[in-house]
Design a protein around this motif. Structure first.
Motif, short mmCIF file in Angstrom:
data_model
loop_
_atom_site.label_atom_id
_atom_site.label_comp_id
_atom_site.label_asym_id
_atom_site.label_seq_id
_atom_site.Cartn_x
_atom_site.Cartn_y
_atom_site.Cartn_z
N ALA A 62 0.87 -1.18 0.00
CA ALA A 62 0.00 0.00 0.00
C ALA A 62 0.91 1.22 0.00
O ALA A 62 0.84 2.08 0.88
N THR A 63 1.77 1.28 -1.00
CA THR A 63 2.90 2.21 -1.00
C THR A 63 2.71 3.42 -1.90
O THR A 63 3.66 4.12 -2.22
N GLY A 64 1.48 3.66 -2.31
CA GLY A 64 1.17 4.91 -2.97
C GLY A 64 1.51 4.97 -4.44
O GLY A 64 1.66 3.94 -5.12
N PHE A 65 1.69 6.22 -4.92
CA PHE A 65 1.74 6.48 -6.36
C PHE A 65 2.82 7.50 -6.71
O PHE A 65 3.31 8.23 -5.85
N ASP A 66 3.14 7.53 -7.98
CA ASP A 66 3.95 8.62 -8.52
C ASP A 66 2.98 9.79 -8.72
O ASP A 66 2.41 9.98 -9.79
N ALA A 67 2.76 10.54 -7.64
CA ALA A 67 1.63 11.46 -7.56
C ALA A 67 1.73 12.60 -8.57
O ALA A 67 2.79 13.16 -8.80
N GLY A 68 0.58 12.91 -9.14
CA GLY A 68 0.46 14.08 -9.99
C GLY A 68 0.95 13.91 -11.40
O GLY A 68 0.28 14.32 -12.36
N VAL A 69 2.11 13.30 -11.58
CA VAL A 69 2.75 13.27 -12.90
C VAL A 69 2.90 11.88 -13.48
O VAL A 69 3.11 11.74 -14.69
N GLY A 70 2.82 10.84 -12.66
CA GLY A 70 3.21 9.50 -13.09
C GLY A 70 2.50 8.98 -14.32
O GLY A 70 3.14 8.51 -15.27
N ALA A 71 1.16 9.05 -14.33
CA ALA A 71 0.41 8.48 -15.45
C ALA A 71 0.65 9.25 -16.73
O ALA A 71 0.68 8.67 -17.82
N ILE A 72 0.81 10.57 -16.63
CA ILE A 72 1.05 11.38 -17.83
C ILE A 72 2.49 11.19 -18.32
O ILE A 72 2.73 11.04 -19.53
N SER A 73 3.44 11.19 -17.40
CA SER A 73 4.84 11.04 -17.80
C SER A 73 5.15 9.68 -18.39
O SER A 73 6.14 9.52 -19.10
N LYS A 74 4.32 8.70 -18.11
CA LYS A 74 4.54 7.37 -18.66
C LYS A 74 4.32 7.34 -20.17
O LYS A 74 4.81 6.46 -20.88
N ILE A 75 3.58 8.33 -20.66
CA ILE A 75 3.28 8.44 -22.10
C ILE A 75 4.30 9.35 -22.75
O ILE A 75 4.67 10.39 -22.19
N ASP A 76 4.78 8.99 -23.93
CA ASP A 76 5.76 9.80 -24.66
C ASP A 76 5.02 10.93 -25.38
O ASP A 76 4.51 10.75 -26.48
N ILE A 77 4.96 12.08 -24.74
CA ILE A 77 4.22 13.23 -25.27
C ILE A 77 5.21 14.25 -25.82
O ILE A 77 6.11 14.71 -25.10
N ARG A 78 5.05 14.60 -27.09
CA ARG A 78 5.96 15.54 -27.76
C ARG A 78 5.17 16.74 -28.27
O ARG A 78 4.23 16.61 -29.04
N GLY A 79 5.59 17.93 -27.82
CA GLY A 79 4.91 19.15 -28.21
C GLY A 79 5.60 19.89 -29.32
O GLY A 79 6.21 19.29 -30.22
N VAL A 80 5.55 21.22 -29.25
CA VAL A 80 6.16 22.06 -30.28
C VAL A 80 7.66 21.79 -30.36
O VAL A 80 8.35 21.72 -29.34
N GLY A 81 8.14 21.62 -31.60
CA GLY A 81 9.56 21.35 -31.79
C GLY A 81 10.00 19.99 -31.31
O GLY A 81 11.20 19.74 -31.14
N VAL A 103 -0.03 23.21 -20.44
CA VAL A 103 1.42 23.42 -20.33
C VAL A 103 1.90 24.18 -21.56
O VAL A 103 1.53 23.84 -22.69
N HIS A 104 2.68 25.23 -21.33
CA HIS A 104 3.24 25.99 -22.45
C HIS A 104 4.10 25.08 -23.32
O HIS A 104 4.92 24.30 -22.83
N GLY A 105 3.91 25.17 -24.63
CA GLY A 105 4.65 24.34 -25.57
C GLY A 105 3.88 23.11 -26.03
O GLY A 105 4.37 22.36 -26.88
N PHE A 106 2.66 22.96 -25.49
CA PHE A 106 1.85 21.77 -25.83
C PHE A 106 0.42 22.24 -26.16
O PHE A 106 -0.52 22.05 -25.37
N PRO A 107 0.25 22.83 -27.35
CA PRO A 107 -1.05 23.42 -27.71
C PRO A 107 -2.16 22.36 -27.76
O PRO A 107 -1.94 21.21 -28.15
N ASN A 108 -3.35 22.80 -27.36
CA ASN A 108 -4.55 21.96 -27.42
C ASN A 108 -4.45 20.70 -26.57
O ASN A 108 -5.22 19.75 -26.77
#
Length: 539
Positions: free
Chosen positions: A380-399, A419-424
């Motif tokens: 029952a050791t918790g989570f990578d809070a706030g960012v874990g699920a999103i950071s697991k995905i390879d998200i590429r924005g402007v440039g 987030v600035h640099g990631f439109p829409n």
């Protein structure tokens, strides 16, 4: 429609939990074509994954339900003041069926990457099933507490017994009767597990890193008169809950400041709040309890006495009672017999601060003091809070900028939704918005999903290509967040999942916005009413 690289839709929604369900419904209602992707094989989000023994919500009736439709309140049939996991999961499935959302959701289909195409102003989304979808808008409703963390003790892979993380509990359950069970973690989830399984296991060993201030829950049944009152109160509660600080409505009397009361009056107030058996003691003990160390110390001492009165062995009580942080400066759990668990002959508490784990082997745990033979280990050791699920995905924005890499260097958002640099690209329950444990989730989700849908509607009405916050707007939000959040006692407590840690264990960003729901709503509303002044609007 389709093109050579896959289906083209207006919006992709990632996640089909409480937030994703409403986000999908709202966008469809607004006339958008949508696809939703969910890693699990059913809807529910945390209420799908967290089916461990004793799992239940700590938001009290009637506040943990959707607020976007009065008809849902007319139809809801809650049975407990604090509903358990199966009841909430059934509720979410009924909502999905009612609004015919399931046909828009692709299950067991995890989004692995998303690339922003600057020439088109679209996102190219790929999944682990090989699907490719192009969308104008991309919304992550992946939850702030969804990516589990498990300690990697030396030799952990050699353990021959059963190991489970509470947020990945098997649907078929885990047989615990007559077994020697070890539980790592004594936060809200660990407490629920421990108090639930103690009577059925042969031996229970609880490995505690940080003791908790927990409030004794007052869970009662919900009767027909309660449901009638709930339905009649919808309009009033909906208006009031949006102005509340934590997503609950108690009464219209603001809590007094600590210095406004004499000692006897303070004790009387705390006793009354304790007897309510909900989280009100955390949020409304005194108006200045979140910033006034004297007030926080007074409440902490009150709760310590409550805990100590329930534990037979003073030495065990010393281990279970926090002394190095204030009540309310960490997530406050509710409990039902947790402390009495350690009066049982079959239960043992291991204080990891004085007896750290050295290693694991086939049959159990070896600490600095002794070994513990176990058949089952529950994390029952918790989570990578706030960012874990999103950071697991390879998200590429402007440039081609990587969101994961950006956040590894410095987590930044604008109102926790862009987030600035990631439109829409949008997100809910993300960093620098009211966190899951600091806001009744359905209230926060309602507001965030509506803001996102309204922003998307603005882009479409104006014939724009994309929207994103400017770097200056993002910097201003971060400055505001730090100015209202860091001075609080939560901000000053460095040992909390509200604060992100670096790979080296160093303190990093305080992820939870602590300015309260009203201030957060006002900030979001100003952006919307100004036609997103300070945002970069591409035509």
């Amino acid at each position: 429609m389709n093109d050579a690289t896959g289906q083209l839709v207006d919006a992709v929604v990632v996640g089909a939990g409480l937030g994703g369900i409403y986000q999908l419904h709202r966008l469809l209602k607004d006339g958008l074509t949508c696809r939703a992707f969910e890693t699990a094989d059913e809807v529910g989000g945390v209420w799908y994954w967290n089916r461990y023994p004793g799992a239940r919500v700590d938001s009290h009736f009637p506040f943990y339900q959707y607020w976007f439709a009065k008809e849902l309140w007319e139809e809801a049939e809650w049975s407990e003041r604090f509903p358990a996991q199966p009841e909430i999961e059934r509720y979410l499935n009924r909502v999905v069926e009612k609004y015919d959302l399931r046909r828009h959701i692709s299950f067991s289909n995890r989004v692995t990457s998303a690339d922003f195409e600057e020439d088109r102003g679209t996102w190219l989304v790929r999944t682990d099933k090989g699907e490719v979808v192009r969308s104008r808008f991309l919304i992550f409703n992946t939850g702030g507490l969804s990516e589990p963390t498990v300690p990697s003790f030396p030799g952990h892979q050699t353990f021959a017994g059963r190991s489970c993380h509470t947020s990945r509990w098997p649907k078929e359950g885990v047989e615990l009767g007559g077994e020697r069970v070890g539980v790592f973690g004594t936060g809200a989830t660990g407490i629920q597990v421990v108090q639930t399984i103690a009577s059925r296991v042969a031996r229970l060993t609880v490995f505690q890193r940080t003791p908790q201030y927990a409030i004794a829950i007052r869970n009662t049944g919900i009767f027909p008169e309660d449901l009638r009152s709930m339905r009649l109160s919808f309009d009033d509660l909906r208006e009031r809950v949006q102005r509340s600080r934590g997503g609950f409505v108690y009464d219209d009397v603001a809590p007094p400041k600590f210095d406004d009361l004499e000692s006897g009056q303070r004790d009387q107030r705390l006793e009354a709040l304790w007897n309510e058996g909900n989280l009100r003691l955390w949020g409304e003990s005194f108006a200045d309890a979140s910033v006034n160390a004297e007030a926080a110390a007074y409440v902490s001492d009150f709760v310590r006495k409550k805990i100590r009165s329930r534990i037979v062995d003073p030495r065990v009580a010393d281990k279970l009672i926090p002394t190095d942080y204030y009540f309310g400066s960490r997530r406050v759990p509710l409990e039902n017999g947790y402390y009495e668990t350690f009066n049982r002959e079959n239960a043992e508490l291991v204080d990891l601060r004085h007896e750290p784990v050295l290693s694991m082997d086939r049959t159990g745990i070896i600490t600095a003091a002794r070994r513990y033979d176990l058949d089952v280990i529950i994390y029952a050791t918790g989570f990578d809070a706030g960012v874990g699920a999103i950071s697991k995905i390879d998200i590429r924005g402007v440039g081609g900028a990587s969101l994961r890499s950006l956040w590894e260097e410095s987590v930044r958002t604008t109102v926790g939704m862009q987030v600035h640099g990631f439109p829409n690209l949008f997100m809910t329950m993300a960093p620098f918005a009211p966190a899951a444990a600091l806001c009744n989730v359905p209230v926060c989700v309602d507001q965030q999903c509506n803001w996102i849908a309204d922003t998307i509607g603005f882009v479409r009405r104006k014939g724009l290509k994309s929207i994103q916050p400017s770097a200056a707007t993002e910097a201003a939000w971060m400055e505001h967040h730090e100015s209202v959040s860091e001075p609080t006692l939560i901000g000053q407590n460095r040992n909390s999942w509200y604060r992100r840690k670096g790979p080296d264990g160093a303190d990093r960003e305080l992820l939870a916005y602590l300015g309260g729901i009203p201030a957060y709503r006002e900030a979001c509303d100003r952006m919307r009413s100004s036609d997103y002044q300070g945002f970069e609007l591409a035509s």
